[in-house]
Write a protein that holds these residues in place. Structure first.
Motif, PDB file in Angstrom:
ATOM      1  N   GLN A 177       0.971  -1.421   0.063  1.00 44.70           N
ATOM      2  CA  GLN A 177       0.219   0.146  -0.575  1.00 44.70           C
ATOM      3  C   GLN A 177       1.098   1.470   0.029  1.00 44.70           C
ATOM      4  OE1 GLN A 177      -3.544   0.124  -0.186  1.00 44.70           O
ATOM      5  NE2 GLN A 177      -2.579   2.632  -0.092  1.00 44.70           N
ATOM      6  N   VAL A 178       0.549   2.462  -0.949  1.00 46.18           N
ATOM      7  CA  VAL A 178       1.026   3.312  -0.868  1.00 46.18           C
ATOM      8  C   VAL A 178       0.901   4.842  -0.152  1.00 46.18           C
ATOM      9  CG1 VAL A 178       2.195   5.995  -2.705  1.00 46.18           C
ATOM     10  CG2 VAL A 178       2.020   3.271  -3.953  1.00 46.18           C
ATOM     11  N   LYS A 179       1.423   5.159   1.330  1.00 46.41           N
ATOM     12  CA  LYS A 179       0.713   5.755   1.746  1.00 46.41           C
ATOM     13  C   LYS A 179       1.681   7.150   1.486  1.00 46.41           C
ATOM     14  CE  LYS A 179       1.305   2.638   5.615  1.00 46.41           C
ATOM     15  NZ  LYS A 179       1.734   2.213   7.039  1.00 46.41           N
ATOM     16  N   ALA A 180      -0.468   8.483   1.677  1.00 46.34           N
ATOM     17  CA  ALA A 180       0.702   9.369   1.154  1.00 46.34           C
ATOM     18  C   ALA A 180       0.900  10.301   1.871  1.00 46.34           C
ATOM     19  CB  ALA A 180      -0.797  10.202   0.564  1.00 46.34           C
ATOM     20  N   LEU A 181       2.021  11.601   1.542  1.00 41.72           N
ATOM     21  CA  LEU A 181       2.880  11.944   2.594  1.00 41.72           C
ATOM     22  C   LEU A 181       1.431  13.366   3.279  1.00 41.72           C
ATOM     23  CD1 LEU A 181       5.665  12.812   1.393  1.00 41.72           C
ATOM     24  CD2 LEU A 181       5.502  11.142   2.910  1.00 41.72           C
ATOM     25  N   GLU A 182       1.423  14.142   4.247  1.00 43.94           N
ATOM     26  CA  GLU A 182       0.966  14.946   5.179  1.00 43.94           C
ATOM     27  C   GLU A 182       0.285  16.165   3.583  1.00 43.94           C
ATOM     28  OE1 GLU A 182       0.717  18.264   8.568  1.00 43.94           O
ATOM     29  OE2 GLU A 182       1.979  16.966   8.644  1.00 43.94           O
ATOM     30  N   ASN A 183       0.967  16.325   2.917  1.00 46.66           N
ATOM     31  CA  ASN A 183       1.029  17.200   1.556  1.00 46.66           C
ATOM     32  C   ASN A 183       0.370  17.156   0.611  1.00 46.66           C
ATOM     33  OD1 ASN A 183       2.898  16.677   1.192  1.00 46.66           O
ATOM     34  ND2 ASN A 183       4.291  18.679   0.279  1.00 46.66           N
TER      35      ASN A 183
END
Length: 1027
Positions: A927-933
Motif C-alpha cells: 500500500q502506498v501511503k500519501a505524505l501530509e501535503n
C-alpha cells in the motif's frame, strides 16, 4: 724502383712481373704539416726550444727529412737539431742561424713528398737611446708632430704616449692622434693645456715587452698666437695597399689645422660603405674587416675646416694566396701508356705552377715530359717514372701543394679476372660480340681460333673483341682468345650457341570497339623451345603494370602467347598497344591501334550571340565525336532560381548534329541565364560543355500578378491588404512594384496606391471614415520600368473590426486535480456584427503573483469551458475571461479564485510481486501511503503491454492486487501507478514477465524463479478494466 711493391725476375733478357701491389701498401700522405712560428726573444731565457710538427701516413711507414732554406738539415749527436718521428725540435735557438724557411720531407718505397713551407722568425724589442730630446716650441693654435722613433725590433708594435707622468696617457680625439704605423703623436691645434713632457711607450705584441723613450718637452712660444689656416694632412696611407682576402685593413689619416679639421672617408667610385666598415672619425682610422674582392678600390680621406680642405687618396688592392680547385689524383698506368695530370688554382695575382718528383723540382725535362700551364703530361711511360709527384701553385703571397702517386704496371696476359663468357647465345641471322678482356701491360696482340682453326683478322676488332655477323648454325662451337705481350701468353675459351629466332605470328592490326565492351589483343609467337619467353605490353609507349590501372588489363595468353584482355573499355584506352617479346638472344615487338567509339566529347566555345526578352541565340563548336558521328545537340539552361540545369525549348526543335547554332525560346525576361550544350551520337549522350558566360534577358512589362491576395484585421479605421510577392524571376525588369486598387462595396470609383517595393506583401489604408468591419472590393496589379502590367482578380476584404464590448458572465472555476483547473462561463452572442467573437482568452495567476505576470490560454470558437493544465498543487489561482476577435480582447470578466488539490502521491508502489497460475498473472504490492501535503491514495492503475513500443492497456483497482487473464506464451511489460484526487502519482519500476512454458511461476521486479504449484496464493480483488 719500388722493390717492396712489385717483384721482377730476369728471363731471356726480359723483365716479367711476378706479384702485384698489395692492397695494404700505401704511398705517403701528410696528416699534419708544419706551421710558421714567431719566437719571442727573452735575454733571461736562452735555452727555450721550438718544435715543428710533421706527420704522414703510409705503408711502409714514412721516413722524415727536413730542409732549412732549401738545404738539408742533418741532425747529429750533440747538434741542437733532433727528430722525434717526423717532428723537428730545435734547441738553444740562435736567431742568426735558425731563422728561415723550413720544409718536411716524408718518404717510403713509393716516393717522397714535401710539406708546405713554414717560417721561424724571432720577435724582440730593443731599448731607446738614452740621450735627452730637445724641446719642441710652438705657438698656440699651431699644429705639431712629436716623433717617437721606436728602437730596433722584430714583431708587431703598438704605441701610446704618457703626458707628464705615468699613468697619465694621452687620450685620442679629433685634436690628438697617435699613429700605430709610425708611433708619432699628432696635435692638430696646440692649446695651453698641452704644455708638458711627452713620452712614447712602445709595446711588442709578441714578446709583450714594453719600453719608454726619453721625454720630449712641449713649450709655447711667446711671440703670439697662430692664426687660422687650412688643413695639412700629416698622416696618410700609401698610394697602393695590398690586402689579403679575409684580413682586416686599417687606414690612417690625420691633419693639422686651425680650426681643428674634421676627417671624412668615402670611396671614389661612390659606392657606399657596407655595414661592416668602422669609421672612427675621432681617431682618423678607417677599418675594413673580412676584406673581400668587392672592398677593393680607391678610398679618399677628406680633411676640412672653415679655411679650406685637403684630400689624400689611396688604392686598396685585393690579393688572395693560391687555392687549388683541381688536383692530380693517384693513378695506375700500364707501361708505354700516356699520363696527363691537370693542376689548377685560383689566386690573385694569378698563380704560377711548378712540379716536383720525389721532393725535387722537375727542372731538366725529357722531351716526352711536358709542363704547360699547370698540366703535366708524360708519354711512353717507363718504370723509371714511378714515384710521388707534387704540383706547387704559388704567387707572391704563398704556395699550396698537392700530391699524387704514379704507378707504372708491367703485367703478362692474365684471364683470371675476365674469362670469356660461356655459353654465349645468338639467334640465327643475328650479330654477336664475344668480348676478350685480358689483363696485361703493356697491351699486346689478340688472336682468335675456332676449335683449332685460326679466324680471319677481319672479324677481330681493334680492342680484341670478336664480332660474328648474320650468324648461322655452323657458327656454333668453341672459340678461344689468345693474348700475347713481351711478358707472356694466355688464352681463354667459351662456347657459342646459335638459337632459333623468335617470330610473332600475329599480324599488325587496327581494332574497333565501343565503350563498355571488352576485347582481347593477341600476341602469338613461335620460338626456340629451349629459351624462356617474357612478354611486356606498352600503352602509348608507357609500360602497363598489370594489377593497376583499375583492373582493366588482364593477361590471358598461354606459354607461347602474350594475349591481354581489356575489360569495360573507356575512351581513355584508345591508342597504340605494343607487345614486346624477349628471350636471352633476341627481342621483337608488334603494335596494334585500338579505336574506341563512345559518346561525343563536350562541345566548346559556347557563346550567346544575341539575346532578347524571351529568346537567346547560341553558337558553339563541336567536341570530338569519338569515332561516331554526332546526330543531335541538346541545350540546357540554368538561372539563380532554377533547381540545377533544365532542358529548354529551341528553334529548330531538334538541333541536328551538323548544326552549330540554335535559338532558345520561352525564356523569362530580365533573368540571368547560363547555357550549356550536350552532344549525342548513336552510342549515347556525352558530357556537357562548360557553361556559357552569364547573359541577362531584356526587360519587358510584367505579366504575373500577386497570388493569395487577402487581408482584414488591423487597428480601428484601417483596411489591411496582403498578398504573396511576385518572385524575382517573374518581375520582368527593374523598378518592380505593386498597384493596390480598392473601393467600398457598392461604389464605382477606385482608389489606387503604388507600393514601390518588389518585396512588399502588405498595404494598410487608414482613414477615420472607415466603418468597422466594412466590405471593400480589392485588386492588386504590378508595374516595372517598362510599364504597368495587369491587375489580379477582384476580392472582398473587410476593414478592421472593433474588439468585443462585453465581458463573459457566470465565471466558474473548479480544481480537477493538483495540476488541472476547469473554467466555465456563459458565452456572448456569436454573430457577424461589427463586434464579432472569435473565441475566449483565459488569464490566470497565482495568489502571490501580480496580474501583469498572468499566463494566457485562448480558445477558438463558441466554447463555454476550458481546462487549464500545468498548475501547481495546493495553490490558489485567480482567473479572468475575455472575449477576443481580430481587433483584440474585450473587457475582462469578474475575477474568480480556485485552490488546486493536493499533489498526487510521490512514492511509487514497491515490493511488486507476480506469479502465474492457470494462464493468469497475479500481481500484488505494498500500500502506498500519501505524505501530509499529498492527496490520499484512492486507487491504482495497472498499465500492461506486449512490447516496449505498443500502447499500454490500463486496469484500475482500489486494492493492492490484481489478476490478469492473459496468454502465457507472450512477454509482458507492466507498471503500477497510485492515484488520488490530486491526479496520478509516481510509477513503479517496469516489470518484465517473460514467456513461461510451464503453468506456474513466481517473481518480483528484480527476480524470477520457478516454484511449485503449492506455493502460489490466489488473491481476490475488485477491479475494473479500461482500454
Amino acid at each position: 724502383m719500388i722493390a717492396n711493391a712489385v717483384t721482377y725476375s730476369l728471363s731471356h733478357g726480359l723483365m716479367t712481373l711476378k706479384a702485384f701491389v698489395n692492397n695494404v701498401l700505401q704511398s705517403p700522405v701528410f696528416t699534419k704539416q708544419p706551421g710558421s712560428i714567431v719566437f719571442p726573444v727573452d735575454s733571461q731565457e736562452n735555452n727555450r726550444d721550438v718544435v715543428f710538427s710533421c706527420e704522414a701516413q703510409g705503408s711502409p711507414s714514412p721516413l722524415y727529412r727536413w730542409k732549412l732554406n732549401g738545404t738539408a738539415i742533418t741532425p747529429k749527436s750533440g747538434s741542437h737539431y733532433s727528430l722525434s718521428g717526423g717532428n723537428l725540435r730545435i734547441s738553444h735557438l740562435n736567431k742568426d742561424q735558425d731563422a728561415g724557411t723550413y720544409q718536411c720531407l716524408a718518404s717510403n718505397s713509393f716516393g717522397t713528398i714535401v710539406s708546405r713551407e713554414a717560417s721561424l722568425t724571432f720577435a724582440y724589442l730593443g731599448n731607446f737611446k738614452t740621450h735627452r730630446r730637445n724641446s719642441v716650441s710652438v705657438r698656440e693654435g699651431q699644429g705639431v708632430v712629436l716623433l717617437c722613433g721606436p728602437p730596433s725590433h722584430s714583431g708587431d708594435l703598438t704605441f701610446s704616449w704618457i703626458f707628464n707622468e705615468y699613468p697619465s696617457f694621452v687620450k685620442q680625439d679629433t685634436r690628438r692622434f697617435i699613429s700605430q704605423e709610425t708611433g708619432n703623436l699628432y696635435i692638430a691645434k696646440v692649446e695651453p693645456s698641452d704644455v708638458g713632457n711627452y713620452t712614447c711607450v712602445v709595446t711588442n705584441t709578441v714578446t709583450k715587452t714594453r719600453v719608454q723613450g726619453p721625454p720630449t718637452p712641449l713649450v709655447l712660444r711667446s711671440d703670439g698666437i697662430m692664426g687660422e689656416y687650412e688643413p695639412k694632412i700629416e698622416v696618410q696611407f700609401p698610394e697602393i695597399v695590398h690586402v689579403a682576402k679575409g684580413l682586416t685593413v686599417k687606414l690612417e689619416c690625420f691633419a693639422l689645422g686651425n680650426p681643428v679639421p674634421s676627417i671624412n672617408w668615402n670611396r671614389v667610385d661612390g659606392i657606399p660603405f657596407s655595414r661592416k666598415v668602422d669609421v672612427r672619425k675621432a681617431s682618423g682610422v678607417l677599418e675594413i674587416p673580412y676584406f673581400q674582392q668587392e672592398d677593393a678600390g680607391t678610398y679618399e680621406c677628406v680633411a676640412e675646416n672653415s679655411r679650406g680642405k685637403n684630400t689624400v687618396k689611396g688604392k686598396l688592392s685585393f690579393y688572395a694566396p693560391p687555392h687549388l680547385i683541381e688536383k692530380p689524383e693517384d693513378v695506375q698506368k700500364p707501361i708505354d701508356d700516356s699520363l696527363v695530370w691537370e693542376c689548377k688554382a685560383t689566386g690573385k695575382p694569378k698563380p704560377s705552377y711548378r712540379w716536383m718528383k720525389n721532393g725535387e723540382n722537375m727542372e731538366s725535362l725529357e722531351e716526352r715530359i711536358q709542363v704547360a700551364d699547370g698540366a703535366l703530361s708524360i708519354s711512353r711511360l717507363t718504370l723509371s717514372d714511378i714515384g710521388m709527384y707534387q704540383c706547387v701553385a704559388g704567387n707572391k703571397h704563398g704556395e699550396v701543394y698537392s700530391n699524387a702517386e704514379l704507378r707504372v704496371i708491367a703485367v703478362a696476359p692474365d684471364f683470371s679476372q675476365n674469362q670469356l663468357r660461356s655459353p654465349t647465345m645468338v639467334k640465327e641471322g643475328g650479330d654477336v660480340l664475344i668480348e676478350c678482356r685480358p689483363k696485361m701491360s703493356p697491351w699486346g696482340v689478340i688472336s682468335w681460333r675456332k676449335g683449332s682453326e685460326a679466324l680471319r683478322e677481319i672479324s677481330i676488332l681493334d680492342n680484341g673483341n670478336l664480332r660474328i655477323q648474320n650468324s648461322t648454325r655452323p657458327d656454333a662451337g668453341l672459340y678461344t682468345c689468345v693474348a700475347r705481350n713481351q711478358f707472356g701468353v694466355a688464352s681463354s675459351s667459351g662456347t657459342l650457341m646459335v638459337k632459333e629466332p623468335t617470330i610473332i605470328t600475329t599480324a599488325p592490326s587496327t581494332l574497333d570497339v565501343t565503350v563498355g565492351e571488352s576485347i582481347v589483343l593477341p600476341c602469338q609467337v613461335t620460338h626456340d623451345p629451349s629459351l624462356k619467353l617474357m612478354f611486356t605490353w606498352f600503352f602509348n609507349e608507357q609500360l602497363i603494370h598489370f594489377g593497376n590501372h583499375g583492373g582493366y588489363f588482364e593477361k590471358v595468353g598461354g606459354h607461347s602467347a602474350g594475349d591481354i584482355m581489356i575489360r569495360n573499355i573507356q575512351l581513355r584506352h584508345a591508342g597504340k598497344y605494343t607487345c614486346a617479346v624477349q628471350t636471352k638472344v633476341d627481342s621483337i615487338s608488334i603494335a596494334a591501334d585500338l579505336v574506341v567509339r563512345g559518346p561525343p566529347g563536350p562541345p566548346t566555345s559556347i557563346h550567346v550571340e544575341e539575346i532578347s526578352d524571351t529568346t537567346a541565340s547560341l553558337s558553339w563548336r563541336p567536341g570530338p565525336d569519338n569515332h561516331s558521328p554526332i546526330t543531335t545537340y541538346t541545350i540546357q539552361a540554368r538561372t539563380p532560381f532554377s533547381l540545377g540545369w533544365q532542358a529548354v525549348t529551341t528553334v529548330p526543335e531538334v538541333v541536328g548534329g551538323r548544326s552549330l547554332t540554335a535559338t532558345v525560346i520561352d525564356l523569362s525576361p530580365w533573368v540571368e541565364y547560363e547555357f550549356r550544350v550536350l552532344a549525342s551520337n548513336a552510342i549515347g549522350t556525352g558530357e556537357p560543355s562548360k557553361p556559357s558566360k552569364q547573359a541577362r534577358t531584356k526587360e519587358t512589362s510584367p505579366k504575373v500578378t500577386p497570388a493569395n491576395v487577402s487581408g482584414g484585421g488591423g487597428s480601428r479605421s484601417e483596411l489591411v491588404i496582403t498578398w504573396e510577392p511576385v518572385p524575382e524571376e517573374l518581375q520582368n525588369g527593374g523598378g518592380f512594384g505593386y498597384v493596390v486598387a480598392f473601393r467600398p462595396s457598392g461604389t464605382t470609383g477606385w482608389m489606387q496606391a503604388a507600393v514601390p517595393s518588389s518585396e512588399a506583401s502588405k498595404y494598410v489604408f487608414k482613414n477615420e471614415s472607415i466603418q468597422p468591419f466594412s466590405p471593400f472590393q480589392v485588386k492588386v496589379g504590378v508595374y516595372n520600368n517598362e510599364g504597368e502590367g495587369p491587375f489580379g482578380p477582384i476580392i472582398t476584404i473587410y476593414s478592421a473590426e472593433e474588439e468585443p464590448g462585453r465581458a463573459p458572465t457566470r465565471i466558474r472555476a473548479k480544481s480537477l486535480s493538483a495540476s488541472e483547473i476547469e473554467v466555465s462561463w456563459k458565452a456572448l452572442p456569436w454573430n457577424t456584427s461589427k463586434r464579432r467573437v472569435l473565441g475566449y482568452e483565459l488569464r490566470y495567476w497565482e495568489k502571490r503573483e501580480k496580474e501583469e505576470a498572468a499566463s494566457v490560454q485562448r480558445t477558438v470558437g463558441n466554447q463555454t469551458s476550458a481546462i487549464i493544465r500545468g498548475v501547481r498543487g495546493s495553490n490558489t489561482y485567480y482567473v479572468t475571461v475575455r472575449a477576443y476577435n481580430t481587433a483584440g480582447a474585450g473587457p475582462p470578466s469578474v475575477t474568480v479564485n480556485v485552490t488546486t488539490k493536493k499533489p498526487p502521491p510521490s512514492q511509487p508502489p514497491v515490493k511488486v510481486m507476480w506469479n502465474t497460475l492457470n494462464s493468469k498473472i497475479v500481481l500484488n504490492w505494498e500500500q502506498v501511503k500519501a505524505l501530509e501535503n499529498e492527496s490520499e491514495v484512492t486507487g491504482y492503475k495497472v498499465l500492461y503491454k506486449r512490447n516496449r513500443h505498443s500502447r499500454p492497456s490500463v486496469m484500475e483497482t482500489n486494492t493492492t492486487s490484481v489478476e490478469l487473464s492473459l496468454p502465457m506464451n507472450e512477454e509482458y511489460f507492466i507498471q503500477i501507478k497510485p492515484f488520488g484526487e490530486g491526479g496520478e502519482g509516481s510509477s513503479s519500476r517496469q516489470i518484465t514477465i517473460p514467456r513461461i512454458p510451464g503453468p506456474n511461476a513466481i517473481g518480483s521486479a528484480t527476480k524470477v524463479s520457478t516454484l511449485s504449484a503449492l506455493s502460489t496464493i490466489a488473491l481476490s480483488f475488485t477491479a475494473r478494466t479500461s482500454l
